[in-house]
Design an enzyme around this catalytic site. Structure first.
Site, mmCIF file in Angstrom:
data_model
loop_
_atom_site.group_PDB
_atom_site.id
_atom_site.type_symbol
_atom_site.label_atom_id
_atom_site.label_comp_id
_atom_site.label_asym_id
_atom_site.label_seq_id
_atom_site.Cartn_x
_atom_site.Cartn_y
_atom_site.Cartn_z
ATOM 1 N N HIS A 93 0.818 -1.212 0.000
ATOM 2 C CA HIS A 93 0.000 0.000 0.000
ATOM 3 C C HIS A 93 0.850 1.260 0.000
ATOM 4 O O HIS A 93 0.358 2.341 0.301
ATOM 5 C CB HIS A 93 -0.927 0.012 1.221
ATOM 6 C CG HIS A 93 -1.822 -1.168 1.291
ATOM 7 N ND1 HIS A 93 -1.603 -2.211 2.161
ATOM 8 C CD2 HIS A 93 -2.924 -1.496 0.578
ATOM 9 C CE1 HIS A 93 -2.545 -3.130 1.997
ATOM 10 N NE2 HIS A 93 -3.357 -2.714 1.035
ATOM 11 N N GLY B 24 20.729 5.971 -26.077
ATOM 12 C CA GLY B 24 21.457 5.771 -24.841
ATOM 13 C C GLY B 24 22.110 4.425 -24.647
ATOM 14 O O GLY B 24 22.608 4.152 -23.557
ATOM 15 N N MET C 86 29.049 7.152 -38.012
ATOM 16 C CA MET C 86 30.411 6.691 -37.797
ATOM 17 C C MET C 86 31.274 6.840 -39.046
ATOM 18 O O MET C 86 32.507 6.933 -38.953
ATOM 19 C CB MET C 86 30.398 5.223 -37.334
ATOM 20 C CG MET C 86 29.819 4.254 -38.341
ATOM 21 S SD MET C 86 29.358 2.649 -37.625
ATOM 22 C CE MET C 86 30.927 2.031 -37.048
ATOM 23 N N ASP D 131 28.629 13.094 -33.029
ATOM 24 C CA ASP D 131 27.955 11.809 -33.196
ATOM 25 C C ASP D 131 28.636 10.748 -32.339
ATOM 26 O O ASP D 131 29.866 10.566 -32.425
ATOM 27 C CB ASP D 131 27.993 11.377 -34.660
ATOM 28 C CG ASP D 131 27.349 10.028 -34.860
ATOM 29 O OD1 ASP D 131 26.129 9.941 -34.709
ATOM 30 O OD2 ASP D 131 28.094 9.062 -35.129
ATOM 31 N N PRO D 132 27.885 10.026 -31.485
ATOM 32 C CA PRO D 132 28.500 9.023 -30.605
ATOM 33 C C PRO D 132 29.196 7.903 -31.364
ATOM 34 O O PRO D 132 30.243 7.405 -30.931
ATOM 35 C CB PRO D 132 27.312 8.493 -29.790
ATOM 36 C CG PRO D 132 26.280 9.570 -29.872
ATOM 37 C CD PRO D 132 26.452 10.186 -31.216
#
Length: 447
Positions: free
Chosen positions: A116, A285, A374, A426-427
């Site tokens: 609860h 992510g 990439m 850019d990752p």
């Protein structure tokens, strides 16, 4: 009914009304909360998700036509065999209250709570899923005095706001824990059975069983929440493969490849958080997590790739990447390594083989330089590598990557963000720079 004061009063009143109308009634109280001591100093153990198992057993007995007293006895025995303990990572909001009754920080976890939204018996620092499961099950096993050879069922219950994937991680660890203690897990159910509204967390319910109880749990039911499958657990387990450190002696992959491959993998593992943070800004992510997972898998299998020639070893690496790296990065990197392997098998030098690998990425992904991918790092690196040293290729990749911060994306998840991605590199291109730098640190100039 569950052992809460309100439940006992209202169910008790309902039973009195039923008896007054000549309806036979038996009450069974479920108090499966193993986090609380059962003593005269409190209201007793609360009823938690183990109640669901009691309901299933009693309902199957009733459906089989057993008289009321026998159904009540089945429920009573089931209630006495089950123990439950839960954890929460957030509170829940009772609609009338308008705010959570439990205020947890981002690094806190609540142990042994009710259903609860009330506080549990202990608050502590958040720990890994494996540690949470181990602590819960150690408590439940001790509470039920289980030992090796005992037969049990396990209910992994979503308290309301826990993703299915996380419940699966919990369940997987629970299976391994019980097997490691010699306790035979006969049935496992994972799902949303008894929630605390939107609370993030879970509870584990463990009950000792025999063939008779299993027959009642296996009895067909037509309900929305109880799974249609029987919850049977496979007895097949894979033996964990021993970790092979990249510096160990090997006869299956040449030392000239082993050192750079290990350097690339270690660099990606070290950059996991950096790449994850970048990808959370402009992607979904998971880039850092995916590449680090693949890197660890390659390190683990470094001595297991068949053959001593470059091409065979690279094909083995590509297979590992394909199986372990998620999202778009997995197939793209696998294609890079596979095409490079084919070129090396044909006797082409490393710069040319690498260039053909980069071509494979362009063909598979449909991107080109300037699309903010990439390839903005890889294509300049290839051009520099044809005429210069690896250090020049790294510098070219760095320059191309920095330029992606000013490019509107036309490929990948960043393309959905429009100008919101501007200002962040850019990752995927950043990852290329990271592993190219690692190669440059351990290799002499490429000719």
């Amino acid at each position: 009914m569950k052992n809460y004061t309100g439940d006992r009063l209202n169910f008790g009143l309902a039973a009195e009304i039923a008896r007054g109308e000549g309806i036979p009634v038996r009450m069974v109280v479920v108090a499966d909360d193993a986090a609380l001591a059962d003593s005269d100093e409190n209201a007793g153990r609360r009823g938690l998700a183990g109640t669901v198992l009691v309901h299933k057993i009693a309902s199957a007995a009733a459906e089989a036509g057993k008289p009321l007293d026998e159904v009540a006895q089945e429920a009573l025995e089931a209630a006495g065999s089950v123990a439950t303990m839960g954890v929460a990572l957030s509170g829940c909001t009772v609609p009338a209250a308008g705010k959570p009754g439990l205020d947890l920080g981002p690094d806190e976890i609540e142990w042994g709570l009710g259903i609860h939204g009330e506080p549990g018996v202990e608050r502590g620092k958040i720990s890994s899923a494996d540690e949470v499961v181990d602590r819960l099950l150690r408590h439940l096993v001790a509470d039920r005095q289980l030992k090796a050879g005992d037969r049990v069922v396990l209910l992994v219950n979503n308290l309301g706001g826990t993703p299915t994937m996380e419940l699966g991680i919990i369940a997987g660890r629970a299976v391994a824990f019980l097997a490691g203690h010699g306790i035979k897990l006969e049935r496992l159910w994972v799902g949303t059975f008894l929630t605390a509204l939107e609370m993030a967390g879970c509870s584990l319910s463990l009950a000792r069983v025999d063939d008779h109880v299993l027959s009642l749990l296996d009895a067909p039911s037509q309900t929305s929440a109880w799974p249609t499958h029987l919850g049977k657990v496979s007895t097949h387990t894979e033996e964990p493969q021993p970790r092979v450190e990249p510096s160990a002696p090997t006869t299956t992959i040449g030392d000239h490849l082993k050192l750079p491959v290990a350097a690339v993998c270690n660099a990606l593992i070290a950059a996991e958080q950096e790449l994850t943070d970048l990808d959370q800004i402009v992607g979904d992510g998971d880039l850092g997590i995916s590449l680090a997972r693949g890197a660890r898998a390659v390190l683990d299998g470094l001595n297991q790739y068949d053959g001593t020639d470059d091409a065979t070893a690279l094909r083995g690496i590509a297979g590992t990447v394909r199986r372990t790296v998620g999202g778009t990065s997995g197939p793209l990197y696998a294609a890079l390594v596979l095409r490079t392997a084919t070129a090396r098998a044909a006797g082409k030098p490393w710069p040319e083989a690498f260039a053909e690998g980069v071509d494979a990425i362009a063909e598979l992904g449909g991107a080109k330089i300037g699309d903010r991918t990439m390839l903005d790092a890889l294509i300049p690196a290839v051009a520099a590598l044809r005429t210069g040293a690896l250090g020049e290729a790294v510098a070219a990749a760095r320059k191309g990557t920095d330029e992606t911060a000013g490019i509107m994306a036309r490929r990948g998840r960043s393309s959905y963000l429009g100008d919101r991605a501007l200002g962040t590199v850019d990752p995927g291109a950043e990852a290329v720079v990271i592993w190219l730098e690692a190669l440059a640190d351990v290799l002499t100039p490429v000719s």
